[in-house]
Design a protein around this motif. Structure first.
Motif, PDB file in Angstrom:
ATOM      1  N   SER A   8      41.792 -57.662 -14.968  1.00  0.00           N
ATOM      2  CA  SER A   8      41.890 -58.563 -16.109  1.00  0.00           C
ATOM      3  C   SER A   8      43.321 -58.743 -16.602  1.00  0.00           C
ATOM      4  O   SER A   8      43.589 -59.554 -17.471  1.00  0.00           O
ATOM      5  CB  SER A   8      41.023 -58.033 -17.265  1.00  0.00           C
ATOM      6  OG  SER A   8      41.532 -56.799 -17.739  1.00  0.00           O
ATOM      7  N   ARG A   9      44.227 -57.972 -16.074  1.00  0.00           N
ATOM      8  CA  ARG A   9      45.625 -58.078 -16.511  1.00  0.00           C
ATOM      9  C   ARG A   9      46.251 -59.360 -15.984  1.00  0.00           C
ATOM     10  O   ARG A   9      45.958 -59.807 -14.877  1.00  0.00           O
ATOM     11  CB  ARG A   9      46.432 -56.877 -16.005  1.00  0.00           C
ATOM     12  CG  ARG A   9      45.927 -55.547 -16.546  1.00  0.00           C
ATOM     13  CD  ARG A   9      46.624 -54.391 -15.842  1.00  0.00           C
ATOM     14  NE  ARG A   9      46.049 -53.115 -16.260  1.00  0.00           N
ATOM     15  CZ  ARG A   9      46.261 -51.971 -15.644  1.00  0.00           C
ATOM     16  NH1 ARG A   9      47.050 -51.927 -14.585  1.00  0.00           N
ATOM     17  NH2 ARG A   9      45.701 -50.862 -16.083  1.00  0.00           N
ATOM     18  N   ASP A  10      47.118 -59.922 -16.793  1.00  0.00           N
ATOM     19  CA  ASP A  10      47.790 -61.148 -16.380  1.00  0.00           C
ATOM     20  C   ASP A  10      48.738 -60.870 -15.228  1.00  0.00           C
ATOM     21  O   ASP A  10      49.464 -59.871 -15.220  1.00  0.00           O
ATOM     22  CB  ASP A  10      48.580 -61.742 -17.548  1.00  0.00           C
ATOM     23  CG  ASP A  10      47.672 -62.293 -18.644  1.00  0.00           C
ATOM     24  OD1 ASP A  10      48.131 -62.350 -19.793  1.00  0.00           O
ATOM     25  OD2 ASP A  10      46.520 -62.646 -18.326  1.00  0.00           O
ATOM     26  N   VAL A  11      48.735 -61.729 -14.244  1.00  0.00           N
ATOM     27  CA  VAL A  11      49.680 -61.651 -13.131  1.00  0.00           C
ATOM     28  C   VAL A  11      50.937 -62.413 -13.536  1.00  0.00           C
ATOM     29  O   VAL A  11      50.867 -63.590 -13.875  1.00  0.00           O
ATOM     30  CB  VAL A  11      49.072 -62.259 -11.855  1.00  0.00           C
ATOM     31  CG1 VAL A  11      50.105 -62.261 -10.737  1.00  0.00           C
ATOM     32  CG2 VAL A  11      47.832 -61.476 -11.441  1.00  0.00           C
ATOM     33  N   ILE A  12      52.061 -61.720 -13.525  1.00  0.00           N
ATOM     34  CA  ILE A  12      53.314 -62.338 -13.959  1.00  0.00           C
ATOM     35  C   ILE A  12      54.154 -62.664 -12.735  1.00  0.00           C
ATOM     36  O   ILE A  12      54.710 -61.760 -12.099  1.00  0.00           O
ATOM     37  CB  ILE A  12      54.099 -61.405 -14.899  1.00  0.00           C
ATOM     38  CG1 ILE A  12      53.236 -61.027 -16.111  1.00  0.00           C
ATOM     39  CG2 ILE A  12      55.400 -62.062 -15.337  1.00  0.00           C
ATOM     40  CD1 ILE A  12      53.885 -60.011 -17.027  1.00  0.00           C
ATOM     41  N   PRO A  13      54.244 -63.921 -12.356  1.00  0.00           N
ATOM     42  CA  PRO A  13      55.041 -64.273 -11.178  1.00  0.00           C
ATOM     43  C   PRO A  13      56.522 -64.367 -11.514  1.00  0.00           C
ATOM     44  O   PRO A  13      56.903 -64.662 -12.646  1.00  0.00           O
ATOM     45  CB  PRO A  13      54.477 -65.646 -10.789  1.00  0.00           C
ATOM     46  CG  PRO A  13      54.018 -66.236 -12.077  1.00  0.00           C
ATOM     47  CD  PRO A  13      53.559 -65.082 -12.942  1.00  0.00           C
ATOM     48  N   HIS A  14      57.351 -64.094 -10.524  1.00  0.00           N
ATOM     49  CA  HIS A  14      58.798 -64.222 -10.651  1.00  0.00           C
ATOM     50  C   HIS A  14      59.314 -64.925  -9.411  1.00  0.00           C
ATOM     51  O   HIS A  14      58.696 -64.877  -8.348  1.00  0.00           O
ATOM     52  CB  HIS A  14      59.465 -62.845 -10.775  1.00  0.00           C
ATOM     53  CG  HIS A  14      59.013 -62.038 -11.953  1.00  0.00           C
ATOM     54  ND1 HIS A  14      59.557 -62.181 -13.201  1.00  0.00           N
ATOM     55  CD2 HIS A  14      58.053 -61.087 -12.072  1.00  0.00           C
ATOM     56  CE1 HIS A  14      58.963 -61.347 -14.046  1.00  0.00           C
ATOM     57  NE2 HIS A  14      58.041 -60.668 -13.378  1.00  0.00           N
ATOM     58  N   ARG A  15      60.451 -65.560  -9.546  1.00  0.00           N
ATOM     59  CA  ARG A  15      61.085 -66.166  -8.372  1.00  0.00           C
ATOM     60  C   ARG A  15      62.020 -65.140  -7.753  1.00  0.00           C
ATOM     61  O   ARG A  15      62.909 -64.606  -8.410  1.00  0.00           O
ATOM     62  CB  ARG A  15      61.847 -67.435  -8.757  1.00  0.00           C
ATOM     63  CG  ARG A  15      62.355 -68.224  -7.552  1.00  0.00           C
ATOM     64  CD  ARG A  15      62.728 -69.639  -7.942  1.00  0.00           C
ATOM     65  NE  ARG A  15      61.567 -70.373  -8.396  1.00  0.00           N
ATOM     66  CZ  ARG A  15      60.709 -70.986  -7.586  1.00  0.00           C
ATOM     67  NH1 ARG A  15      60.885 -70.943  -6.288  1.00  0.00           N
ATOM     68  NH2 ARG A  15      59.674 -71.635  -8.066  1.00  0.00           N
ATOM     69  N   ARG A  16      61.770 -64.855  -6.463  1.00  0.00           N
ATOM     70  CA  ARG A  16      62.516 -63.797  -5.777  1.00  0.00           C
ATOM     71  C   ARG A  16      62.887 -64.245  -4.367  1.00  0.00           C
ATOM     72  O   ARG A  16      62.248 -65.115  -3.778  1.00  0.00           O
ATOM     73  CB  ARG A  16      61.668 -62.533  -5.652  1.00  0.00           C
ATOM     74  CG  ARG A  16      61.344 -61.829  -6.954  1.00  0.00           C
ATOM     75  CD  ARG A  16      62.541 -61.058  -7.488  1.00  0.00           C
ATOM     76  NE  ARG A  16      62.141 -60.127  -8.518  1.00  0.00           N
ATOM     77  CZ  ARG A  16      62.015 -60.441  -9.798  1.00  0.00           C
ATOM     78  NH1 ARG A  16      62.269 -61.683 -10.182  1.00  0.00           N
ATOM     79  NH2 ARG A  16      61.648 -59.533 -10.691  1.00  0.00           N
ATOM     80  N   LEU A  17      63.909 -63.590  -3.850  1.00  0.00           N
ATOM     81  CA  LEU A  17      64.260 -63.726  -2.445  1.00  0.00           C
ATOM     82  C   LEU A  17      63.437 -62.720  -1.655  1.00  0.00           C
ATOM     83  O   LEU A  17      63.367 -61.539  -2.011  1.00  0.00           O
ATOM     84  CB  LEU A  17      65.749 -63.452  -2.259  1.00  0.00           C
ATOM     85  CG  LEU A  17      66.416 -63.926  -0.959  1.00  0.00           C
ATOM     86  CD1 LEU A  17      66.406 -65.439  -0.878  1.00  0.00           C
ATOM     87  CD2 LEU A  17      67.840 -63.398  -0.893  1.00  0.00           C
ATOM     88  N   CYS A  18      62.778 -63.188  -0.591  1.00  0.00           N
ATOM     89  CA  CYS A  18      61.933 -62.326   0.240  1.00  0.00           C
ATOM     90  C   CYS A  18      62.482 -62.283   1.661  1.00  0.00           C
ATOM     91  O   CYS A  18      63.000 -63.288   2.156  1.00  0.00           O
ATOM     92  CB  CYS A  18      60.493 -62.835   0.262  1.00  0.00           C
ATOM     93  SG  CYS A  18      59.669 -62.806  -1.336  1.00  0.00           S
ATOM     94  N   LEU A  19      62.316 -61.140   2.294  1.00  0.00           N
ATOM     95  CA  LEU A  19      62.890 -60.927   3.624  1.00  0.00           C
ATOM     96  C   LEU A  19      61.925 -60.102   4.465  1.00  0.00           C
ATOM     97  O   LEU A  19      61.332 -59.148   3.964  1.00  0.00           O
ATOM     98  CB  LEU A  19      64.238 -60.224   3.468  1.00  0.00           C
ATOM     99  CG  LEU A  19      65.084 -59.854   4.670  1.00  0.00           C
ATOM    100  CD1 LEU A  19      66.565 -59.838   4.275  1.00  0.00           C
ATOM    101  CD2 LEU A  19      64.696 -58.472   5.194  1.00  0.00           C
ATOM    102  N   ALA A  20      61.770 -60.475   5.728  1.00  0.00           N
ATOM    103  CA  ALA A  20      60.976 -59.683   6.660  1.00  0.00           C
ATOM    104  C   ALA A  20      61.772 -59.463   7.934  1.00  0.00           C
ATOM    105  O   ALA A  20      62.338 -60.404   8.502  1.00  0.00           O
ATOM    106  CB  ALA A  20      59.650 -60.375   6.984  1.00  0.00           C
ATOM    107  N   ALA A  21      61.840 -58.217   8.368  1.00  0.00           N
ATOM    108  CA  ALA A  21      62.509 -57.861   9.627  1.00  0.00           C
ATOM    109  C   ALA A  21      61.471 -57.244  10.552  1.00  0.00           C
ATOM    110  O   ALA A  21      60.804 -56.266  10.180  1.00  0.00           O
ATOM    111  CB  ALA A  21      63.644 -56.870   9.368  1.00  0.00           C
TER     112      ALA A  21
END
Length: 262
Positions: A8-21
Motif C-alpha cells: 500500500s505504500r506509494d511508489v516514488i519514481p526518480h529519474r536515474r541513469l541505469c547501466l548493465a554490464a
C-alpha cells in the motif's frame, strides 16, 4: 497496532541513469572460473568508476551472476559515464585480458536514463526494463561476436545519444556510433552502438546483418500495430520482467510527422 501492508505504500519514481554490464559466453565456463570472472567484473567496474571520478559506493547494484545492473545516483554526469568511464573500462579490460593464462572477459554494456522506482524484487520503471533489453540486443551480440579483437561493445539509448552524445562533448564522438533498431521480447526502440578501438565501418556490417538495414524515418508509413515502450510499474527480475507490463500493446501512429518508437 497493525502495520500497513508494504503493497500500500506509494511508489516514488526518480529519474536515474541505469547501466548493465554482461559477460559474453559466461555459461561455458566451469564453476571455479565463473567465480573468478565475477570477482574480476566487479573489480573492473570499481576501478573504471574510480578513475572516471565516480563513486561506486553510491551505486545501487543488483548482481545477476554474469551481469551487474546498476542504478546511479542523481546528478551523475552522463557524459562522464559515456566517455571517461567507458574509456577506463576498456583500458582495464585490455590489461586484464593481457595476463597470461587468464580467462578472457568480454563485456556488453548498455546505458539508459529514465524513470526508476524501488520495488520488492529490485527496480520498477521503463529504464531498468530498457537496459535489460538493450544489453541483450541481437545487434550488440553480433558486433561482439564478429569483432573478435574487441573486449567491449557499448549500446546507449536514443535518448542519451540525442541529449548527450550529439552535444559534442570532448570525450564523445557521435560519428563513432551506429544506430540499431532493437526489438527484444515486447520492447522496441532505437539504440546506438559503438566498439572502443573500432570505427563505424567495422561495426555497421554486424548491426545491419543482425536485423537488416534500418527503416528510413522518411520511408513508407509503418503498419498500424507497433511496439510501444510504455511500461506501467514493470519490475526487472534477473533477465526477465514481471509485473504490469503493457509493452508491445498496439498503438495508433500519429498522422503528423514520422513515427518514432516512443
Amino acid at each position: 497496532m497493525t502495520e500497513p501492508s508494504p503493497w500500500s505504500r506509494d511508489v516514488i519514481p526518480h529519474r536515474r541513469l541505469c547501466l548493465a554490464a554482461d559477460m559474453e559466453q559466461y555459461s561455458r565456463l566451469d564453476t571455479r572460473t565463473q567465480s573468478a570472472v565475477q570477482t574480476g567484473l566487479v573489480r573492473l567496474l570499481d576501478e573504471a568508476a574510480t578513475l572516471a571520478g565516480l563513486d561506486r559506493t553510491a551505486w545501487v547494484r543488483q548482481p545477476q551472476g554474469d551481469q551487474e545492473f546498476s542504478v546511479l545516483p542523481e546528478a551523475t554526469p552522463e557524459a562522464t559515464v559515456l566517455g571517461p568511464f567507458v574509456h577506463h573500462l576498456t583500458v582495464r579490460l585490455g590489461m586484464l585480458n593481457a595476463r597470461p593464462a587468464a580467462p578472457r572477459v568480454r563485456l556488453r554494456l548498455a546505458i539508459d536514463t529514465g524513470v526508476v522506482a524501488d520495488a520488492a524484487l529490485g527496480h520498477a520503471g521503463p529504464a531498468p526494463v530498457a537496459v535489460a533489453r538493450y544489453v541483450n540486443a541481437p545487434q550488440l551480440k553480433a558486433v561482439l561476436a564478429a569483432l573478435t579483437s574487441a573486449d567491449l561493445a557499448v549500446i546507449v539509448s536514443d535518448r542519451l545519444y540525442q541529449d548527450v552524445v550529439r552535444l559534442g562533448h570532448p570525450d564523445l564522438e557521435p560519428a563513432q556510433y551506429i544506430r540499431a533498431h532493437v526489438r527484444v521480447k515486447e520492447f522496441g526502440g532505437y539504440g546506438w552502438i559503438r566498439v572502443p578501438g573500432h570505427g563505424p565501418d567495422d561495426v555497421r556490417p554486424s548491426v545491419e546483418g543482425a536485423h537488416g538495414p534500418l527503416p528510413s524515418p522518411d520511408g513508407p508509413a509503418p503498419s498500424r500495430t507497433m511496439l510501444s515502450q510504455h511500461i506501467h510499474q514493470g519490475v526487472a527480475v534477473g533477465r526477465d520482467v514481471s509485473g504490469g507490463l503493457n509493452v508491445g500493446l498496439p498503438v495508433i501512429p500519429s498522422s503528423v510527422g514520422p513515427w518514432r518508437p516512443w
